[in-house]
Design an enzyme around this catalytic site. Structure first.
Site, PDB file in Angstrom:
ATOM      1  CG  HIS A  53      -1.905  -1.088   1.251  1.00  0.00           C
ATOM      2  ND1 HIS A  53      -2.928  -1.140   2.159  1.00  0.00           N
ATOM      3  CD2 HIS A  53      -2.046  -2.192   0.468  1.00  0.00           C
ATOM      4  CE1 HIS A  53      -3.660  -2.212   1.950  1.00  0.00           C
ATOM      5  NE2 HIS A  53      -3.145  -2.874   0.924  1.00  0.00           N
ATOM      6  CD  GLU A  55      -1.708   4.604   3.316  1.00  0.00           C
ATOM      7  OE1 GLU A  55      -2.778   5.228   3.342  1.00  0.00           O
ATOM      8  OE2 GLU A  55      -1.553   3.554   2.641  1.00  0.00           O
ATOM      9  CB  CYS A  83      -6.584  -0.103   5.189  1.00  0.00           C
ATOM     10  SG  CYS A  83      -4.937  -0.812   4.966  1.00  0.00           S
ATOM     11  CB  CYS A  86      -1.775   1.757   6.129  1.00  0.00           C
ATOM     12  SG  CYS A  86      -1.595   0.950   4.510  1.00  0.00           S
TER      13      CYS A  86
END
Length: 165
Positions: A53, A55, A83, A86
């Protein structure tokens, strides 16, 4: 204050992701002392890595650039509300504040029109939040502990080696 500039960069990275096959439109930057120390965007499908992801990629980049796993005194700027995966990574790394643009609900609504058959994978961010907050035995992920004593012996040996002499 640089908040808008850092958020602009996160959004630019999300747009940059659209230029690469298998990337998704999510970008993030890690900032320390008023400068960007890490950047990333979502490569999950491209790299066959469900943890890639934006992040997480920004955290990885910042840690490499700063030669540390301690991101205390840093901030995260991300194009989408993070999410649970993260958020957990930010907490483990010590990120102290997060700024985000679009909410997960807004992001999900934008993607919903694609239909289940066109998305490369499904991630229910709301369900993920619930699952990670449950004790291991209550999660939908089947699990059981095996050979705990053997694994604990290795950890104990490592801990003893860390003690000052």
């Amino acid at each position: 204050m640089y908040v808008d500039a850092f958020m602009t960069r996160a959004i630019e990275l999300s747009a940059q992701a659209l230029t690469e096959k298998g990337c998704e439109p999510f970008g993030a930057v890690v900032v320390k002392d008023g400068r960007i120390v890490g950047e990333g965007y979502n490569h999950a499908v491209q790299r066959h890595d469900p943890t890639s992801h934006s992040e997480i990629e920004a955290i990885r980049d910042a840690c490499r650039n700063l030669a540390t796993v301690d991101l205390s005194q840093t901030e995260m700027y991300t194009s989408c509300e993070p999410c649970a995966l993260c958020v957990a990574a930010m907490l483990v790394a010590g990120v102290e504040r997060v700024y985000y643009a679009v909410t997960l609900a807004q992001s999900d609504a934008a993607l919903a029109h694609l239909g289940q058959d066109k998305r490369p994978y499904e991630m229910d961010a709301a369900a993920l939040r619930v699952q990670v907050g449950l004790p291991m035995e209550a999660r939908r992920l089947a699990s059981e502990s095996r050979r705990a004593d053997d694994a604990k012996a290795v950890i104990d040996a490592w801990a003893r080696a860390q003690e000052p002499r």
